[in-house]
Scaffold this motif. Structure first.
Motif, PDB file in Angstrom:
ATOM      1  N   GLN A 176     -28.108  14.503  57.985  1.00  0.00           N
ATOM      2  CA  GLN A 176     -27.978  14.655  59.431  1.00  0.00           C
ATOM      3  C   GLN A 176     -27.205  15.904  59.836  1.00  0.00           C
ATOM      4  N   ALA A 177     -27.444  16.996  59.111  1.00  0.00           N
ATOM      5  CA  ALA A 177     -26.876  18.280  59.510  1.00  0.00           C
ATOM      6  C   ALA A 177     -27.498  18.697  60.839  1.00  0.00           C
ATOM      7  N   LEU A 178     -26.752  19.467  61.592  1.00  0.00           N
ATOM      8  CA  LEU A 178     -27.215  19.946  62.890  1.00  0.00           C
ATOM      9  C   LEU A 178     -27.699  21.384  62.784  1.00  0.00           C
ATOM     10  N   GLU A 179     -28.731  21.726  63.535  1.00  0.00           N
ATOM     11  CA  GLU A 179     -29.213  23.094  63.666  1.00  0.00           C
ATOM     12  C   GLU A 179     -29.376  23.819  62.325  1.00  0.00           C
ATOM     13  N   ILE A 180     -30.208  23.281  61.473  1.00  0.00           N
ATOM     14  CA  ILE A 180     -30.474  23.882  60.163  1.00  0.00           C
ATOM     15  C   ILE A 180     -31.369  25.099  60.357  1.00  0.00           C
ATOM     16  N   VAL A 181     -30.891  26.245  59.892  1.00  0.00           N
ATOM     17  CA  VAL A 181     -31.631  27.490  60.028  1.00  0.00           C
ATOM     18  C   VAL A 181     -31.715  28.154  58.664  1.00  0.00           C
ATOM     19  N   SER A 182     -32.900  28.619  58.290  1.00  0.00           N
ATOM     20  CA  SER A 182     -33.029  29.394  57.059  1.00  0.00           C
ATOM     21  C   SER A 182     -33.412  30.818  57.428  1.00  0.00           C
TER      22      SER A 182
ATOM     23  N   ARG B 168     -20.818  17.494  62.148  1.00  0.00           N
ATOM     24  CA  ARG B 168     -20.074  17.081  63.336  1.00  0.00           C
ATOM     25  C   ARG B 168     -18.561  17.148  63.154  1.00  0.00           C
ATOM     26  N   SER B 169     -18.108  17.089  61.913  1.00  0.00           N
ATOM     27  CA  SER B 169     -16.666  17.064  61.641  1.00  0.00           C
ATOM     28  C   SER B 169     -16.405  17.678  60.275  1.00  0.00           C
ATOM     29  N   SER B 170     -15.143  17.948  59.993  1.00  0.00           N
ATOM     30  CA  SER B 170     -14.772  18.459  58.667  1.00  0.00           C
ATOM     31  C   SER B 170     -15.160  17.483  57.573  1.00  0.00           C
TER      32      SER B 170
ATOM     33  N   HIS C   5     -24.266  28.128  54.213  1.00  0.00           N
ATOM     34  CA  HIS C   5     -23.052  28.108  55.031  1.00  0.00           C
ATOM     35  C   HIS C   5     -23.072  26.822  55.838  1.00  0.00           C
ATOM     36  N   LEU C   6     -22.045  25.999  55.676  1.00  0.00           N
ATOM     37  CA  LEU C   6     -21.908  24.769  56.452  1.00  0.00           C
ATOM     38  C   LEU C   6     -20.668  24.898  57.326  1.00  0.00           C
ATOM     39  N   PHE C   7     -20.825  24.646  58.606  1.00  0.00           N
ATOM     40  CA  PHE C   7     -19.760  24.853  59.582  1.00  0.00           C
ATOM     41  C   PHE C   7     -19.514  23.612  60.428  1.00  0.00           C
ATOM     42  N   ARG C   8     -18.306  23.537  61.000  1.00  0.00           N
ATOM     43  CA  ARG C   8     -18.104  22.712  62.177  1.00  0.00           C
ATOM     44  C   ARG C   8     -18.689  23.526  63.330  1.00  0.00           C
TER      45      ARG C   8
END
Length: 133
Positions: A31-37, A56-58, A101-104
């Motif tokens: 359920q990652a958000l806004e996955i872009v390759s 959504r969170s750390s 790259h995985l971000f909040r």
């Protein structure tokens, strides 16, 4: 004497397209958000693709990063390098042919990597995995 290969790229024979699918499918499952390759061929020799996604969170970013590293290891035998797990605001996974790259969300918007790599406008933006599903 042959030219040395890039030290960052995978030395495995695993197809980069299959690895990209594994990465984007795993992130979608988590359920990652806004996955872009972003295809990097012709732009950089560090990898074939860069994948950017948000959690959504750390805690979610940490869990996604650890699970993704495990899935890549099982599928390819390649030990993914992880950076940024202690704070998990921005976690980088180096899977050789794919950089993830995985971000909040607020950290992602601050650094705006998509724009830095030439995908800042909606018309230039690559198709996200969630749109493909």
């Amino acid at each position: 004497m042959p030219a040395p290969s890039s030290p960052r790229k995978s030395q495995t024979s695993f197809d980069p397209e299959k690895l990209l699918k594994l990465v984007t499918d795993a992130l979608d499952d988590d359920q990652a958000l806004e996955i872009v390759s972003i295809p990097l061929a012709g732009k950089s020799s560090i990898a074939d693709y860069m994948v950017i996604a948000s959690g959504r969170s750390s805690r979610q970013v940490t869990a996604m990063a650890q699970k993704l590293a495990d899935r890549i290891k099982v599928a390819t035998g390649y030990a993914t390098k992880l950076e940024g797990l202690p704070s998990a605001d921005w976690v980088l996974l180096d899977a050789g042919d794919i950089i993830v790259h995985l971000f909040r969300p607020e950290v992602r918007s601050f650094y705006n990597l998509e724009r830095m790599w030439g995908f800042g406008d909606e018309s230039d933006r690559p198709v996200s995995q969630s749109v493909l599903s």
